[in-house]
Design a protein around this motif. Structure first.
Motif, PDB file in Angstrom:
ATOM      1  N   ALA A  16      38.063  17.299  19.960  1.00  0.00           N
ATOM      2  CA  ALA A  16      38.525  18.665  19.694  1.00  0.00           C
ATOM      3  C   ALA A  16      39.783  18.645  18.827  1.00  0.00           C
ATOM      4  O   ALA A  16      39.924  19.458  17.898  1.00  0.00           O
ATOM      5  N   PHE A  17      40.678  17.720  19.124  1.00  0.00           N
ATOM      6  CA  PHE A  17      41.896  17.567  18.332  1.00  0.00           C
ATOM      7  C   PHE A  17      41.546  17.249  16.877  1.00  0.00           C
ATOM      8  O   PHE A  17      42.085  17.846  15.953  1.00  0.00           O
ATOM      9  N   LEU A  18      40.639  16.311  16.679  1.00  0.00           N
ATOM     10  CA  LEU A  18      40.229  15.940  15.319  1.00  0.00           C
ATOM     11  C   LEU A  18      39.560  17.103  14.594  1.00  0.00           C
ATOM     12  O   LEU A  18      39.856  17.365  13.416  1.00  0.00           O
ATOM     13  N   ALA A  19      38.652  17.791  15.264  1.00  0.00           N
ATOM     14  CA  ALA A  19      37.960  18.920  14.631  1.00  0.00           C
ATOM     15  C   ALA A  19      38.955  20.019  14.246  1.00  0.00           C
ATOM     16  O   ALA A  19      38.896  20.570  13.141  1.00  0.00           O
ATOM     17  N   PHE A  20      39.893  20.314  15.140  1.00  0.00           N
ATOM     18  CA  PHE A  20      40.914  21.326  14.855  1.00  0.00           C
ATOM     19  C   PHE A  20      41.784  20.888  13.677  1.00  0.00           C
ATOM     20  O   PHE A  20      42.071  21.683  12.776  1.00  0.00           O
ATOM     21  N   ALA A  21      42.207  19.617  13.684  1.00  0.00           N
ATOM     22  CA  ALA A  21      43.025  19.106  12.577  1.00  0.00           C
ATOM     23  C   ALA A  21      42.262  19.197  11.262  1.00  0.00           C
ATOM     24  O   ALA A  21      42.830  19.560  10.221  1.00  0.00           O
ATOM     25  N   SER A  24      42.267  22.673  10.051  1.00  0.00           N
ATOM     26  CA  SER A  24      43.596  23.019   9.539  1.00  0.00           C
ATOM     27  C   SER A  24      43.839  22.407   8.161  1.00  0.00           C
ATOM     28  O   SER A  24      44.584  22.966   7.356  1.00  0.00           O
ATOM     29  N   HIS A  25      43.211  21.251   7.862  1.00  0.00           N
ATOM     30  CA  HIS A  25      43.290  20.662   6.515  1.00  0.00           C
ATOM     31  C   HIS A  25      42.765  21.655   5.477  1.00  0.00           C
ATOM     32  O   HIS A  25      43.287  21.729   4.369  1.00  0.00           O
ATOM     33  N   LEU A  26      41.710  22.333   5.851  1.00  0.00           N
ATOM     34  CA  LEU A  26      41.009  23.197   4.899  1.00  0.00           C
ATOM     35  C   LEU A  26      41.557  24.619   4.863  1.00  0.00           C
ATOM     36  O   LEU A  26      41.178  25.401   3.988  1.00  0.00           O
ATOM     37  N   ASN A  29      47.007  24.686   7.210  1.00  0.00           N
ATOM     38  CA  ASN A  29      47.953  23.571   7.047  1.00  0.00           C
ATOM     39  C   ASN A  29      47.723  22.792   5.754  1.00  0.00           C
ATOM     40  O   ASN A  29      48.218  21.683   5.602  1.00  0.00           O
ATOM     41  N   ARG A  30      47.002  23.370   4.837  1.00  0.00           N
ATOM     42  CA  ARG A  30      46.646  22.651   3.606  1.00  0.00           C
ATOM     43  C   ARG A  30      47.878  22.152   2.865  1.00  0.00           C
ATOM     44  O   ARG A  30      47.933  21.005   2.434  1.00  0.00           O
ATOM     45  N   THR A  31      48.894  22.987   2.709  1.00  0.00           N
ATOM     46  CA  THR A  31      50.110  22.600   1.995  1.00  0.00           C
ATOM     47  C   THR A  31      50.825  21.462   2.705  1.00  0.00           C
ATOM     48  O   THR A  31      51.317  20.529   2.059  1.00  0.00           O
ATOM     49  N   GLU A  32      50.866  21.530   4.032  1.00  0.00           N
ATOM     50  CA  GLU A  32      51.518  20.464   4.807  1.00  0.00           C
ATOM     51  C   GLU A  32      50.802  19.134   4.596  1.00  0.00           C
ATOM     52  O   GLU A  32      51.442  18.096   4.424  1.00  0.00           O
ATOM     53  N   PHE A  33      49.492  19.146   4.611  1.00  0.00           N
ATOM     54  CA  PHE A  33      48.733  17.913   4.409  1.00  0.00           C
ATOM     55  C   PHE A  33      48.857  17.404   2.973  1.00  0.00           C
ATOM     56  O   PHE A  33      48.896  16.195   2.745  1.00  0.00           O
ATOM     57  N   LEU A  34      48.930  18.309   2.008  1.00  0.00           N
ATOM     58  CA  LEU A  34      49.130  17.898   0.614  1.00  0.00           C
ATOM     59  C   LEU A  34      50.432  17.115   0.460  1.00  0.00           C
ATOM     60  O   LEU A  34      50.494  16.148  -0.311  1.00  0.00           O
ATOM     61  N   ALA A  35      51.443  17.510   1.208  1.00  0.00           N
ATOM     62  CA  ALA A  35      52.739  16.835   1.135  1.00  0.00           C
ATOM     63  C   ALA A  35      52.669  15.398   1.650  1.00  0.00           C
ATOM     64  O   ALA A  35      53.518  14.579   1.323  1.00  0.00           O
ATOM     65  N   VAL A  50      40.898  17.738   1.311  1.00  0.00           N
ATOM     66  CA  VAL A  50      39.600  18.330   1.639  1.00  0.00           C
ATOM     67  C   VAL A  50      38.676  17.286   2.263  1.00  0.00           C
ATOM     68  O   VAL A  50      38.060  17.522   3.309  1.00  0.00           O
ATOM     69  N   LEU A  51      38.574  16.117   1.633  1.00  0.00           N
ATOM     70  CA  LEU A  51      37.676  15.081   2.151  1.00  0.00           C
ATOM     71  C   LEU A  51      38.134  14.556   3.513  1.00  0.00           C
ATOM     72  O   LEU A  51      37.302  14.330   4.398  1.00  0.00           O
ATOM     73  N   SER A  52      39.441  14.407   3.693  1.00  0.00           N
ATOM     74  CA  SER A  52      39.908  13.941   5.006  1.00  0.00           C
ATOM     75  C   SER A  52      39.699  15.021   6.061  1.00  0.00           C
ATOM     76  O   SER A  52      39.413  14.721   7.220  1.00  0.00           O
ATOM     77  N   GLY A  53      39.792  16.281   5.668  1.00  0.00           N
ATOM     78  CA  GLY A  53      39.508  17.369   6.606  1.00  0.00           C
ATOM     79  C   GLY A  53      38.052  17.376   7.031  1.00  0.00           C
ATOM     80  O   GLY A  53      37.736  17.518   8.219  1.00  0.00           O
TER      81      GLY A  53
END
Length: 132
Positions: A16-21, A24-26, A29-35, A50-53
């Motif tokens: 569930a944590f992974l699916a939620f994360a 959020s990538h997509l 939280n996209r900007t946070e992950f881009l950083a 996108v691919l890691s999400g």
């Protein structure tokens, strides 16, 4: 491969944590992950996010629902955690503020949680036990 109720619960929580994360990538939280994408990575940072999400959503759902293949899901998740660790290191080394980690100490402490996720994936799926 049998797992205990505690391991099953831990596997589902991790899924569930992974699916939620991944979601959020997509989205929010996209900007946070881009950083976090390391500058040396020779792939477009947005594509990386996108691919890691998508990978996180897939891994999360597999951990939750593909019970028959949970061992392989655990191994795959553990490998994934190793692969994305460079993003956490990059955030620390380059002093990137993201996810509320705005100090060197906070970014350093976060590095110690990746091995916990790695072990959680392996333990919750009995991935290290030999088939008997």
């Amino acid at each position: 491969m049998r797992t205990t109720k505690i391991q099953n619960t831990a596997r589902v929580v991790l899924g569930a944590f992974l699916a939620f994360a991944g979601v959020s990538h997509l989205t929010f939280n996209r900007t946070e992950f881009l950083a976090q994408v390391p500058k040396w990575l020779p792939v477009d940072p947005d594509l990386t996010v996108v691919l890691s999400g998508i990978a996180e959503i897939s891994l999360g759902l597999a951990l939750i629902f593909a019970v028959r293949y949970k061992k392989w899901g655990g191994i795959t998740a553990a490998v994934f955690f190793v692969l994305i660790f460079s993003g956490n290191i990059s955030q620390y080394v380059n002093n990137v503020n993201a996810f509320g980690l705005n100090t060197d100490n906070a970014r350093l402490i976060r590095l110690f949680f990746q091995p916990i996720l790695f072990l959680w994936a392996l333990w919750s799926t009995n991935a290290l036990k030999k088939n008997s």
